[in-house]
Design an enzyme around this catalytic site. Structure first.
Site, PDB file in Angstrom:
ATOM      1  N   GLU A 114      14.406  35.325  21.586  1.00 43.85           N
ATOM      2  CA  GLU A 114      13.040  34.837  21.822  1.00 43.85           C
ATOM      3  C   GLU A 114      12.875  33.363  21.462  1.00 43.85           C
ATOM      4  OE1 GLU A 114      13.688  37.794  20.503  1.00 43.85           O
ATOM      5  OE2 GLU A 114      12.637  39.270  21.723  1.00 43.85           O
ATOM      6  N   HIS A 147       6.498  46.970  15.727  1.00 49.81           N
ATOM      7  CA  HIS A 147       6.266  46.877  17.174  1.00 49.81           C
ATOM      8  C   HIS A 147       4.797  46.991  17.561  1.00 49.81           C
ATOM      9  CE1 HIS A 147      10.543  47.205  17.364  1.00 49.81           C
ATOM     10  NE2 HIS A 147      10.593  47.413  18.661  1.00 49.81           N
TER      11      HIS A 147
END
Lengths: 329, 324
Positions: free
Chosen positions: B60, B129
């Site tokens: 990322e 998450h």
């Protein structure tokens, strides 16, 4: 290189050194605040590598950025004024020492977070390839940045997507106060590219001719084969990491020993041997650089600080709502 | 009109903008060959090819930063985070590079990039998450933050975000991806920085964003059925810039307000909204501003516990009763 080009590179190195010396003086006088990382001792790396680039090639570096800024053609005035936080600075006084920018001279900063610029350099290369330009990006980083994850992610992306990117590690042997031996495992820093099947090379960064030759090879690989390269130029900084560094981590003897391999002195000797410049001409170049640096201090000191209205500008391109919110519309 | 899901509305927005402008490209984990982890980018690789629809490795920080670098040079990347929870490993890139470079360069550089992906809990995947970081990113001047609550808004706002010259954080919601509604077939864009009154009412205002807004609408029904109370529901839509005028107009009409969000409460988006309401409409309030948010704990995995954490219509309903 023609004699004129050789003289130009000498002039650039001398200008950087004299500029940095004036920075140090102004900093010690309390006129420049914040952090100030000088480039003295490493001039050959920025000047040599940038000198082999073409007009579409792009440049990005970390926070020790004064040398690169001058090497791409930014003026001493706009750089010094930025250090002073003045409105006439390259970033209108909003960036400071670590954040010089000049996109019109293909210079994309000046980045304060160690390693943070390395994915941006990959992005510049991505953009060049996307637009079918036969050009590359040069991304500079220090030896301390090789241990940041972002650097490795960037290398992997460059190798995986065959991006025309050249990474130049300026190894001055200290990441702030931590020596290379105490911070980095492995034999060579450029060797980190091995894991990504990237070409890499380690060379003497204090020799301008070597820097040019090695960089030119990597740049050619980037443009002809669209492949990335990691270069490591071994060099040395004479001053502390920043101006506030007491330098307890190394001896004065070490620094004096390293000064024997000074990049400007070395190049100066080449030019004398080649008969390109006389000592007198060199002195003239030096005097001119000193005067230019001194004038830039006057310029910075006489320049105004940014007006209050500048506080909220340049945050957004489309900033009507933002400005209205802060009573600036 | 066409009936489309939130998922397909996002897909249409990307496809239309990629067709319109060759500088727009899409990159992220699994966006191309896999058709998107949540199938949002389905079919885009086939339409636009691998040069413009790009699968990235799981890096990322690397690909967010790469997108920013490309945007500085004039490309207009749409960078997908498989979920916004994963943006945390790219935090320095989004905040320091996308968010600060324009200011630090004195306006010399613009960064036309969209970071997008879902940001929500409620899917039983545990604390790592389930983040809703709209408040975090909205804290940084230089970034814009959008949290659409339905397909119509998602499409119009995403198209606007892609055309915007500033970095935009666009936060979707996996729990809303299947929600379908009628939207125009013709092209439309929605302005960034404009709230929307989703339900007109006179008795109490409900202000929310993203799925919190959907919860607020559900609670409005309960209020009407059980208490005969007519609630107005205002969708913030864009967290930054925030359209306080629309919110304040509603508060001035109903004199009571409950803020609903899936964000955690501590320093959450609605802390800011509540502050601005008390500052600008203090005399119009007949009761304290109330908040219904996620509970102040990391997201629990166990389903019954997670259900307790997330705001639901019953909790909103009860909170409304406290000030009616």
């Amino acid at each position: 290189m023609s004699a004129g080009e050789k003289i130009d590179l000498f002039t650039q190195m001398v200008r950087i050194r004299r500029f940095e010396e004036r920075c140090i003086r102004s900093y010690q006088q309390g006129k420049i605040g914040g952090f100030c990382h000088t480039y003295i001792g490493q001039e050959s790396v920025a000047v040599g590598s940038i000198s082999v680039l073409d007009k579409d090639d792009q440049i990005i570096t970390a926070y020790r950025d004064h040398g690169h800024a001058l090497a791409v053609g930014m003026t001493m005035n706009e750089c010094m004024a930025e250090l002073y936080g003045k409105f006439t600075g390259c970033s209108k006084g909003k960036g400071g020492s670590m954040h010089f920018f000049a996109p019109d001279k293909r210079f994309w900063g000046g980045h304060g977070i160690v390693g943070g610029q390395t994915p941006l350099g990959a992005g510049l290369a991505f953009a060049l390839k996307y637009l079918d330009k036969k050009a590359c990006s040069l991304t500079y980083l220090g030896d301390g940045a090789v241990n940041q994850g972002a650097f490795h992610e960037a290398l992997n992306l460059c190798a995986l997507w065959k991006l025309p990117a050249v990474y130049i590690i300026e190894n001055n042997y200290y990441s702030m106060g931590t020596s290379l031996l105490r911070s980095s495992a492995g034999e060579s820093l450029a060797g980190r590219g091995i894991g990504y099947d990237m070409e890499y090379e380690v060379a003497n960064g204090n020799d301008l001719y070597t820097v040019r030759e090695v960089t030119a090879r990597a740049v050619e690989r980037a443009k002809k084969e669209s492949l990335p390269t990691v270069l490591e130029f071994q060099t040395y900084r004479y001053r502390g990491h920043s101006m506030s560094d007491p330098e307890t981590y190394r001896t004065k003897d070490e620094v004096e020993e390293k000064k024997k391999f000074d990049p400007i002195a070395l190049y100066q000797q080449y030019l004398l041997d080649e008969g390109v410049l006389t000592e007198k001409q060199m002195e003239e170049i030096d005097e001119a650089a000193k005067k230019e640096a001194s004038d830039s201090v006057d310029f910075a000191e006489e320049s105004p600080f940014p007006p209050e209205e500048e506080l909220y500008t340049d945050v957004y391109v489309n900033d009507e709502i933002y400005l209205a919110k802060h009573g600036q519309a | 009109m066409q009936k489309v899901t939130y998922r397909d509305a996002v897909n249409q927005a990307i496809a239309e903008e990629m067709k319109r402008d060759e500088l727009v490209c899409l990159m992220g984990e699994e966006v191309a060959e896999y058709n998107g982890a949540y199938k949002v980018t389905k079919g885009l690789l086939e339409k636009f090819g691998p040069k413009r629809v790009i699968d990235t490795p799981i890096s990322e920080a690397g690909f967010a930063g790469l997108g920013i670098g490309a945007a500085m040079y004039g490309i207009r990347p749409i960078v997908e985070f498989m979920t916004w929870s994963f943006s945390f490993v790219a935090f320095d890139q989004v905040v320091n590079n996308a968010g600060n470079i324009r200011y630090m360069s004195g306006g010399l550089i613009k960064i036309p990039i969209v970071f997008r992906g879902p940001a929500n809990g409620g899917v039983n995947v545990g604390a790592t998450h389930s983040h809703t970081p709209e408040n975090l990113f909205a804290n940084f001047p230089g970034l814009k933050v959008i949290c659409p609550s339905n397909a119509y808004d998602a499409k119009g706002l995403l198209k606007a975000a892609i055309r915007d010259d500033d970095p935009v954080c666009f936060m979707e919601n996996t729990k809303l991806y299947d929600h379908a509604m009628e939207i125009p077939v013709e092209e439309y864009l929605l302005p960034i920085g404009k709230a929307d009154v989703k339900r007109k009412g006179a008795d109490i205002s409900r202000v929310g964003h993203g799925r919190g807004l959907v919860t607020a609408l559900e609670a409005a029904k309960l209020l009407e059925e059980r208490e005969g109370v007519n609630a107005e529901v205002v969708d913030i839509r864009t967290i930054r810039p925030l359209d306080m005028e629309t919110i304040l107009a509603s508060v001035r009409k109903t004199n009571r307000v409950v803020l609903v969000e899936e964000n955690k409460p501590y320093c959450g988006v609605d802390a800011q909204v509540a502050f601005e309401i008390q500052e600008k409409a203090f005399d119009d309030l007949d009761a304290p501003v109330k908040r219904v948010s996620a509970l102040d704990v990391p997201q629990p995995f166990s389903d019954p516990l997670e259900k307790m954490v997330l705001p639901d219509a019953e909790r909103v309903f009860k909170t409304c009763l406290e000030i009616l």
